[in-house]
Design an enzyme around this catalytic site. Sequence first.
Site, short mmCIF file in Angstrom:
data_model
loop_
_atom_site.label_atom_id
_atom_site.label_comp_id
_atom_site.label_asym_id
_atom_site.label_seq_id
_atom_site.Cartn_x
_atom_site.Cartn_y
_atom_site.Cartn_z
N GLU A 70 3.30 -13.07 8.51
CA GLU A 70 2.86 -14.17 7.68
C GLU A 70 2.89 -15.50 8.43
O GLU A 70 2.05 -16.37 8.18
CB GLU A 70 3.72 -14.23 6.42
CG GLU A 70 3.53 -13.02 5.50
CD GLU A 70 4.49 -13.00 4.33
OE1 GLU A 70 4.16 -13.61 3.29
OE2 GLU A 70 5.56 -12.37 4.45
N ASN A 114 8.76 -22.75 6.46
CA ASN A 114 8.93 -22.14 5.14
C ASN A 114 10.24 -22.68 4.59
O ASN A 114 11.32 -22.21 4.96
CB ASN A 114 8.95 -20.61 5.25
CG ASN A 114 9.10 -19.92 3.90
OD1 ASN A 114 9.30 -20.57 2.88
ND2 ASN A 114 9.03 -18.61 3.90
N ARG A 125 13.16 -6.92 -9.39
CA ARG A 125 12.23 -7.29 -10.46
C ARG A 125 11.70 -6.03 -11.14
O ARG A 125 11.43 -5.02 -10.50
CB ARG A 125 11.06 -8.10 -9.91
CG ARG A 125 11.45 -9.44 -9.30
CD ARG A 125 10.21 -10.19 -8.85
NE ARG A 125 10.55 -11.40 -8.10
CZ ARG A 125 10.07 -11.70 -6.90
NH1 ARG A 125 9.22 -10.87 -6.31
NH2 ARG A 125 10.42 -12.79 -6.28
N HIS A 148 1.99 -13.29 -2.23
CA HIS A 148 1.93 -12.56 -0.94
C HIS A 148 0.56 -12.67 -0.30
O HIS A 148 0.17 -11.82 0.51
CB HIS A 148 2.27 -11.06 -1.12
CG HIS A 148 3.68 -10.77 -1.49
ND1 HIS A 148 4.04 -9.64 -2.21
CD2 HIS A 148 4.84 -11.44 -1.24
CE1 HIS A 148 5.35 -9.64 -2.39
NE2 HIS A 148 5.86 -10.72 -1.81
N ARG A 189 4.24 -23.20 4.43
CA ARG A 189 4.06 -22.24 3.35
C ARG A 189 4.35 -22.94 2.03
O ARG A 189 5.40 -23.55 1.85
CB ARG A 189 5.01 -21.06 3.51
CG ARG A 189 4.90 -20.05 2.36
CD ARG A 189 5.99 -19.02 2.40
NE ARG A 189 5.83 -18.07 1.31
CZ ARG A 189 6.81 -17.67 0.50
NH1 ARG A 189 8.03 -18.18 0.65
NH2 ARG A 189 6.60 -16.79 -0.46
#
Length: 412
Positions: A395, A15, A252, A191, A102
């Site tokens: 993940e 990643n 956010r 996600h 990723r």
Amino acid sequence: MRTADGDHGLVLVINCGSSSIKYQLLRMPQGEFVAGGVVERIGETAPVIKHRDLSSAGASEAPHIAEIDAADHREAFHHIDMALRASPGFEGVEGLVAIGHRVVHGGESFSAPTLITPTVIGSIRALSSLAPLHNPPNLVGIRVCRERFPTLPQVAVFDTAFHQTMPPHAYRYAIPEDWYERDGIRRYGFHGSSHQYVAEQAAVYLGRPIEDLHLITLHLGNGASAAAIAGGRCIDTSMGFTPLEGLVMGTRSGDLDPAIALYMQKVRELRPEDIDRLLNRESGLRGLCGSNDMRDLLARSEAGDEDARLAIDLYCYRVKKYIGAYAAALGSLDAVVFTGGVGENAPAIRLQICEGLDILGLGLDVQRNDAVSGSAFEIGRSELTVKVLVVRTNEELQIAREAMRVVAPSAS
């Protein structure tokens, strides 16, 4: 290197960010952790590598931390290579089956993990306008890994891919048609690896085929999103064209009247980049009460801080609204699944979200909710029809599984 039709092997998951590389080495198909870590502050002052392997296995164990010379990602990968080679259980490059990368944005071009080729790289580069902060560094990791391991299969696993099963009425916006046709303005969702992983693990926990289940998955962390999953396929998700849409998050705003941005641009004479920064980095929980750490907010709320209480109430209310909306969209509901840093570790937040949802056939057992019992456990009241689960997301393991499905289908 093992051949793609081998029955097992090691998968390296990468990643790659603009100044960091997270990595994890997994033995597949078992999913056994071999080694992993992160290189931080690449190209900045005093870069470091934080590495953990089987000799210090366990998520609670402190990693080995060392300062390194890493002026760029190529030098950072040199240190990752050395750390992996020194790890117990690493069989050398010949033991690697694949590298799984990723990649944040696959647009409409990618609905599944994809073997990386020059054509795929070109497509990812073309999609960088949709994810300018993520796809370019993802490509850096791909380029460096292809240089270091030129004969090793490498697979792109896209955050957006799992959500490509949404029907048009869920992913389209009510905007001029040419905005979609020419500029790709639609809801993509993010996600995806996490939502897919916890949905599949929930099916295993419940002992039912995922094809028979209607699930709502809640990835609640500093970034937060919900997904409605029918038969293992996403039919709706809360994040949209960007990760800004949907739930209230750490920094956010989540759902927002778009006219607010236009209004603030006018009355405060803000530039587009100012609005982008304010909505993505200075809003959400931080905007409401000055902190995006839920642990801090819970402590402050307990001590009587009204700003923290409001932030928590707003956060939980937004999640509750999405649960109701997605239950309606699914038509029936078998389970709600909490995951992510907040979803896995904040019983008080789970309890507040689920309060008053008896109308949907779900509610929490307080004792179950306060207990921590493994990677997947049930927290709902046994007499109610809808199960409520906590599933710890992974993940990296999902990316490794997806890479194996591409390069060694018989082993996945």
